[in-house]
Scaffold this motif. Structure first.
Motif, PDB file in Angstrom:
ATOM      1  N   ASN A   1      30.938  38.557  49.881  1.00 45.07           N
ATOM      2  CA  ASN A   1      30.334  38.734  48.556  1.00 45.07           C
ATOM      3  C   ASN A   1      30.106  40.219  48.257  1.00 45.07           C
TER       4      ASN A   1
ATOM      5  N   ARG B   1      33.223  42.085  46.923  1.00 43.44           N
ATOM      6  CA  ARG B   1      33.696  41.750  45.578  1.00 43.44           C
ATOM      7  C   ARG B   1      33.635  42.996  44.676  1.00 43.44           C
TER       8      ARG B   1
ATOM      9  N   ARG C   1      40.515  40.811  48.295  1.00 45.81           N
ATOM     10  CA  ARG C   1      39.545  40.598  47.209  1.00 45.81           C
ATOM     11  C   ARG C   1      39.960  39.457  46.280  1.00 45.81           C
TER      12      ARG C   1
ATOM     13  N   ILE D   1      38.990  35.953  47.777  1.00 43.93           N
ATOM     14  CA  ILE D   1      37.631  35.703  48.262  1.00 43.93           C
ATOM     15  C   ILE D   1      37.100  34.333  47.863  1.00 43.93           C
TER      16      ILE D   1
END
Length: 831
Positions: A78, A81, A265, A268
């Motif tokens: 997270n 991101r 990314r 994710i």
């Protein structure tokens, strides 16, 4: 609906949560444990229970389930991101190992058996839409090694930097060691001193009084003040270079990690979904481990509200008692449409509250997707609402007394309960004046019954026991008490109310007899007698229940014995028919074979002009024997008749074979009875034998025959004339070698190996082995053999050759050819 808010604390489920957390492998599973929620959806509960049941099978039956690396890298994922953020080395290492674990688990659960069916269909369904990332794993393997460190070849630039760094470090180390040796020789530095590291720079430890003897920079001082750490001026520039290279190395590593973070990314969200799957597996695994520890299983699930539990046990009570070497008493309980509410009465500390908590805890565990400790023949249903009123809920803040809190709970229960609800009330009506408290409790019970709700209620009030007896849907239950031992049995018996055993408990505690007598007089003899009658009824019911149970067990054993007997009888009948069929087939086969052999014998006899009467007699015997095999007597007495017939048949077969051998065209045998009488000097054989002899004397039916140097007397009818002359004297002995001995020698010759390996043996062992080997070779007529003894010191070769010189059957021995072993092998020629 779950009421009240502290329902889990009241039934002890909060402790179950903690036990589950202890069995989780990662924060992923612990997070799922915190999220455990009660479900009233039958399909959801069924699926959750099936998942745990399948995982229990995996633990008990499978080896190698991939559960090594459960890491929670969701916070790091997270974080990256955000553009420009990156995973550090440790996070990247955890990501690689956990992604591989997810991949292996998915492959494990998606495998199929020979019928293309999954052995774990519910877990396979859970893993069905989960993404795996083999390319990411390969990419990570190009960046870090097996220990999580960044590889030198993660990039070309990093490889150059580390090469320069290693070269500079070596240069500094050589220079520093040279300075240190010179300083030690001058006495500026201790002999056992060694270079140290301070602030990332290599330094030399020096005594404070001698620090000016070495040109350089003082970087640090020991805590005692007796040592200062000097960086010699000769290595200052080199150390500065190391700092520069280390900064360049770190920048390059960050660049590599940032580049990789940019690559993953976009993926994710899918990766995070895979970690949710890993959390589910960790959670299911923890529930399965707990189920195995508590001997739990999935009962037969029913869609309607229903309880039929056999040998149910409170898991926390079991753990507690096991610590003290005791066993928990299991609970048998049934709630159905005809007996929805159970009123439990009995003595204090007799197990009423434990019974109520067991029902609440196990039903809650079941609808949270956990297996429960009970027998496999148990049945369980689904409830939409669970209510409980147990313990003291008085509150100064809310201005609630004990009884007020109970009434508040009753109000909420009556408002929310229906036919899909389960209510659990401890000490119903207690906390106030007994008469009015009992009346209010009875009125509330009436409302519960009218709403057709399910429930377990404990009480001491007589009016509630009487109400249960008089109204359909409510049933009494009693916690049993041993009046002789004066102790509770912790057994629930449904059907009759229980006694509080107040008088007996008072006597056991030691209350004065006059106090007990006064109390009995106050309540009246009718109440005391009624209580005694109730106790007697419970006692008698227990007695007859035990009797009935014993009778049922005996009947069941008798039925099983009869069934086993009938099955064995059927098997015996089948076996008898099969044995008879096989025996007849074998007899037919042997008969046909014997018939063929006999026909051959007849043909041979005809060729030598035998009498036709003899041939007809043989045919008749054969026909009679064939008919005897089909007689009914064999079918009636198979064990004796078949064995006897088969033995007789085999004897006749052997006799026919022997007769056939005597009529072989290679040896023309002529029956004594069919030709002219035998005379002295003729060559003869005894029927069935191969030795040829000469008649020496004739005296009526008695004959003296010479077989070589042996004379024997026999009957004339046992002899047959032969045209084969007697062998020479030197071959006579060979005639008397038995066929068994000949077969033995033949087999030995087939299996004989002309080489023997005695390397590694002691002298006496080798001589013994060679002795047996040479004897066997001479016995079966082998001309040449080889003995592999090796070269070594030559002792074994000398001993063997000394022995060979003593053997008369050895004509010569010598070394093998140089290309085939030379002096390490002795070749022996035998006579």
């Amino acid at each position: 609906m779950i009421y009240p808010n502290n329902f889990e604390q009241k039934i002890g489920f909060d402790q179950i949560r903690e036990l589950l957390k202890d069995k989780c492998l990662s924060p992923l599973g612990k997070e799922r444990v915190n999220q455990i929620a009660f479900s009233s959806n039958f399909q959801t509960v069924e699926e959750l229970l099936n998942q745990v049941t399948e995982f229990v099978r995996i633990i008990q039956e499978e080896d190698g389930f991939p559960d090594q690396y459960f890491f929670d890298v969701r916070p790091a994922l997270n974080r990256i991101r955000i553009e420009g953020m990156y995973l550090n080395e440790e996070e990247l290492f955890d990501l690689r190992r956990s992604l591989e674990t997810i991949q292996n688990i998915v492959k494990f659960l998606q495998r199929t058996d020979e019928d293309e069916k999954s052995p774990y269909p519910n877990l396979k369904k859970l893993a069905g839409d989960i993404s795996i990332f083999p390319n990411l794993i390969i990419k990570i393997d190009g960046i870090i090694n097996a220990y999580g460190a960044i590889k030198d070849n993660a990039s070309t630039e990093l490889a150059h930097i580390r090469k320069d760094l290693a070269g500079t470090m070596n240069s500094i180390s050589r220079t520093l060691n040279s300075i240190l040796r010179n300083a030690q020789s001058e006495g500026y530095v201790d002999k056992d001193a060694a270079p140290a590291m301070r602030d990332g720079r290599l330094v030399i430890p020096v005594a404070p009084g001698l620090k000016r003897k070495i040109k350089g920079i003082v970087h640090d001082e020991s805590s005692s003040g007796k040592t200062v750490f000097i960086e010699p001026s000769e290595v200052v520039e080199a150390n500065n270079r190391i700092r520069e290279l280390e900064n360049e190395e770190r920048k390059e590593i960050i660049r590599i990690l940032t580049e990789f973070s940019n690559i993953i990314r976009p993926s994710i969200p899918d990766i995070l979904q895979s970690y949710e799957f890993l959390a589910d597996i960790d959670y299911i695994r923890a529930k399965s481990r707990f189920a195995i520890q508590t001997d739990s299983l999935k009962p037969t699930m029913e869609k309607e509200s229903y309880i039929d539990w056999v040998m149910a046990v409170h898991p926390l009570l079991r753990f507690s008692l096991n610590k003290h070497g005791k066993k928990a008493i299991p609970l048998d309980i049934m709630l159905n449409s005809k007996q929805r509410i159970l009123i439990i009465s009995g003595p204090n500390a007799g197990g009423k509250s434990i019974c109520l908590k067991t029902v609440g805890l196990l039903q809650y565990m079941l609808q949270c997707g956990m297996l429960v400790p009970m027998r496999e023949n148990s049945h369980a249903g689904i409830f939409n609402n669970l209510f409980i009123d147990i313990g003291d809920e008085q509150s100064i803040e809310n201005d609630l007394s004990t009884y007020s809190s109970h009434l508040t709970n009753m109000k909420e229960m009556m408002k929310g309960c229906d036919e899909k609800s389960l209510i659990l009330i401890d000490e119903f009506g207690g906390g106030t004046e007994p008469q009015i408290g009992g009346a209010i409790a009875e009125a509330v019970l009436k409302r519960f019954n009218e709403k057709r709700t399910f429930g377990v209620i404990t009480t001491h009030y007589q009016n509630l026991k009487h109400y249960a007896e008089d109204h359909e849907g409510i049933v009494n239950g009693a916690m049993l008490y041993d009046r002789n031992q004066m102790q509770p049995l912790f057994l629930l018996e449904i059907g009759n109310p229980g006694s509080s055993f107040a008088v007996e408990i008072a006597r056991k505690i030691g209350l004065p007899n006059e106090v007990i007598a006064d109390a009995s007089a106050l309540v009246g003899s009718d109440y005391i007698n009624a209580d005694k009658y109730l106790q007697d009824i419970v006692r008698d019911k227990r007695y007859w229940e035990n009797k009935r149970q014993n009778i049922r067990q005996h009947e069941k054993r008798i039925e099983e014995t009869i069934a086993n007997y009938q099955a064995e009888m059927e098997d015996l009948q089948k076996s008898r028919k099969e044995i008879l069929r096989q025996a007849k087939e074998e007899a037919d086969h042997i008969l046909k074979e014997a018939n063929a052999k006999i026909e051959n014998t007849i043909r041979t006899i005809k060729e030598v002009q035998a009498e036709k009467g003899k041939t007809q007699q043989i045919r008749k015997e054969l026909t009679d024997f064939q008919h005897s095999l089909d007689s009914e007597q064999i079918a009636k007495d198979i064990d004796e008749k078949i064995a006897r017939k088969m033995k007789r048949l085999k004897e006749r077969q052997e006799e026919r074979i022997n007769n056939k051998s005597t009529t072989s065209p290679h040896i023309s045998l002529i029956s004594v009875q069919k030709q002219k009488p035998l005379t002295v000097g003729e060559h003869v054989k005894i029927k069935g034998q191969t030795s040829v002899g000469t008649i020496l004397e004739l005296n009526g039916e008695n004959v003296v025959v010479a077989f070589g140097n042996i004379k024997t007397s026999t009957k004339l009818s046992k002899l047959v004339r032969t045209t084969i002359p007697i062998q020479k004297e030197e071959n006579v002995k060979a005639t008397f070698v038995s066929s068994q001995t000949q077969d033995m020698i033949y087999n030995k010759k087939l299996n004989f190996k002309q080489d023997i390996d005695v390397r590694g043996m002691r002298g006496d062992e080798a001589i013994q082995a060679v002795t047996y080997f040479i004897d066997d070779a001479i016995q079966i007529g082998i001309g040449r053999v080889r003995i592999l003894h090796g070269t070594g010191t030559g002792i074994l070769r000398t001993l063997i050759r000394q022995y060979l010189q003593t053997v008369s059957g050895v004509s010569n021995f010598a070394d093998e050819h140089a290309q085939l072993g030379g002096s390490g092998i002795t070749v022996v020629d035998l006579i």
